[in-house]
Design a protein around this motif. Structure first.
Motif, PDB file in Angstrom:
ATOM      1  N   MET A   1      -5.727   9.382   2.818  1.00 21.48           N
ATOM      2  CA  MET A   1      -5.862   7.850   2.526  1.00 21.48           C
ATOM      3  C   MET A   1      -7.024   7.865   1.433  1.00 21.48           C
ATOM      4  O   MET A   1      -6.885   6.745   0.589  1.00 21.48           O
ATOM      5  CB  MET A   1      -6.503   7.042   3.835  1.00 21.48           C
ATOM      6  CG  MET A   1      -6.562   5.631   3.663  1.00 21.48           C
ATOM      7  SD  MET A   1      -4.930   4.969   2.991  1.00 21.48           S
ATOM      8  CE  MET A   1      -4.747   3.695   4.285  1.00 21.48           C
ATOM      9  N   ARG A   2      -8.063   8.157   1.588  1.00 18.19           N
ATOM     10  CA  ARG A   2      -9.214   8.140   0.455  1.00 18.19           C
ATOM     11  C   ARG A   2      -8.712   8.598  -0.815  1.00 18.19           C
ATOM     12  O   ARG A   2      -8.917   7.996  -1.899  1.00 18.19           O
ATOM     13  CB  ARG A   2     -10.469   9.096   0.793  1.00 18.19           C
ATOM     14  CG  ARG A   2     -11.189   8.431   1.851  1.00 18.19           C
ATOM     15  CD  ARG A   2     -12.554   9.043   2.141  1.00 18.19           C
ATOM     16  NE  ARG A   2     -13.182   8.492   3.308  1.00 18.19           N
ATOM     17  CZ  ARG A   2     -14.156   9.100   4.057  1.00 18.19           C
ATOM     18  NH1 ARG A   2     -14.266  10.696   3.753  1.00 18.19           N
ATOM     19  NH2 ARG A   2     -14.606   8.548   5.051  1.00 18.19           N
ATOM     20  N   GLY A   3      -7.886   9.736  -1.004  1.00 14.58           N
ATOM     21  CA  GLY A   3      -7.300  10.158  -2.167  1.00 14.58           C
ATOM     22  C   GLY A   3      -6.302   9.218  -2.638  1.00 14.58           C
ATOM     23  O   GLY A   3      -6.131   8.855  -4.010  1.00 14.58           O
ATOM     24  N   PHE A   4      -5.404   8.414  -1.818  1.00 16.66           N
ATOM     25  CA  PHE A   4      -4.530   7.545  -2.353  1.00 16.66           C
ATOM     26  C   PHE A   4      -5.450   6.239  -2.873  1.00 16.66           C
ATOM     27  O   PHE A   4      -4.980   5.687  -4.000  1.00 16.66           O
ATOM     28  CB  PHE A   4      -3.819   6.974  -1.253  1.00 16.66           C
ATOM     29  CG  PHE A   4      -2.776   5.763  -1.583  1.00 16.66           C
ATOM     30  CD1 PHE A   4      -1.558   6.152  -2.414  1.00 16.66           C
ATOM     31  CD2 PHE A   4      -2.941   4.537  -1.114  1.00 16.66           C
ATOM     32  CE1 PHE A   4      -0.864   4.994  -2.821  1.00 16.66           C
ATOM     33  CE2 PHE A   4      -2.429   3.464  -1.345  1.00 16.66           C
ATOM     34  CZ  PHE A   4      -1.138   3.919  -2.348  1.00 16.66           C
ATOM     35  N   VAL A   5      -6.461   5.777  -2.146  1.00 12.39           N
ATOM     36  CA  VAL A   5      -7.255   4.872  -2.880  1.00 12.39           C
ATOM     37  C   VAL A   5      -7.800   5.059  -4.232  1.00 12.39           C
ATOM     38  O   VAL A   5      -7.746   4.190  -5.099  1.00 12.39           O
ATOM     39  CB  VAL A   5      -8.373   4.291  -1.762  1.00 12.39           C
ATOM     40  CG1 VAL A   5      -9.249   3.357  -2.281  1.00 12.39           C
ATOM     41  CG2 VAL A   5      -7.743   3.724  -0.339  1.00 12.39           C
ATOM     42  N   ALA A   6      -8.261   6.255  -4.226  1.00 11.54           N
ATOM     43  CA  ALA A   6      -8.903   6.573  -5.418  1.00 11.54           C
ATOM     44  C   ALA A   6      -8.017   6.845  -6.584  1.00 11.54           C
ATOM     45  O   ALA A   6      -8.270   6.221  -7.712  1.00 11.54           O
ATOM     46  CB  ALA A   6      -9.756   8.259  -5.251  1.00 11.54           C
ATOM     47  N   ALA A   7      -6.668   7.275  -6.402  1.00 11.24           N
ATOM     48  CA  ALA A   7      -5.701   7.323  -7.314  1.00 11.24           C
ATOM     49  C   ALA A   7      -5.371   5.778  -7.557  1.00 11.24           C
ATOM     50  O   ALA A   7      -5.136   5.599  -8.973  1.00 11.24           O
ATOM     51  CB  ALA A   7      -4.636   8.258  -6.860  1.00 11.24           C
ATOM     52  N   THR A   8      -5.042   5.097  -6.924  1.00 10.48           N
ATOM     53  CA  THR A   8      -4.855   3.823  -7.007  1.00 10.48           C
ATOM     54  C   THR A   8      -5.964   2.967  -7.980  1.00 10.48           C
ATOM     55  O   THR A   8      -5.742   2.194  -8.854  1.00 10.48           O
ATOM     56  CB  THR A   8      -4.576   2.770  -5.940  1.00 10.48           C
ATOM     57  OG1 THR A   8      -3.690   3.368  -4.958  1.00 10.48           O
ATOM     58  CG2 THR A   8      -4.370   1.347  -6.122  1.00 10.48           C
TER      59      THR A   8
END
Length: 49
Positions: A1-8
């Protein structure tokens, strides 16, 4: 989830930087340069569609 938020967040920051660049060109550039930039952006948008 954190990776997705960072990519966004990175994607949003890149989009905001491009928008700021376009705004800067529009506010201090002449009409010819603005037309050229708009044509380039329109062409890129058409390529993605």
């Amino acid at each position: 989830m954190r990776g997705f938020v960072a990519a966004t967040a990175r994607t949003d920051a890149a989009r905001d930087a491009r928008l700021l660049s376009v705004i800067a060109i529009g506010t201090r550039g002449d009409a010819r340069h603005l037309d050229q930039t708009l044509d380039r952006l329109t062409d890129k948008a058409a390529d993605r569609a």
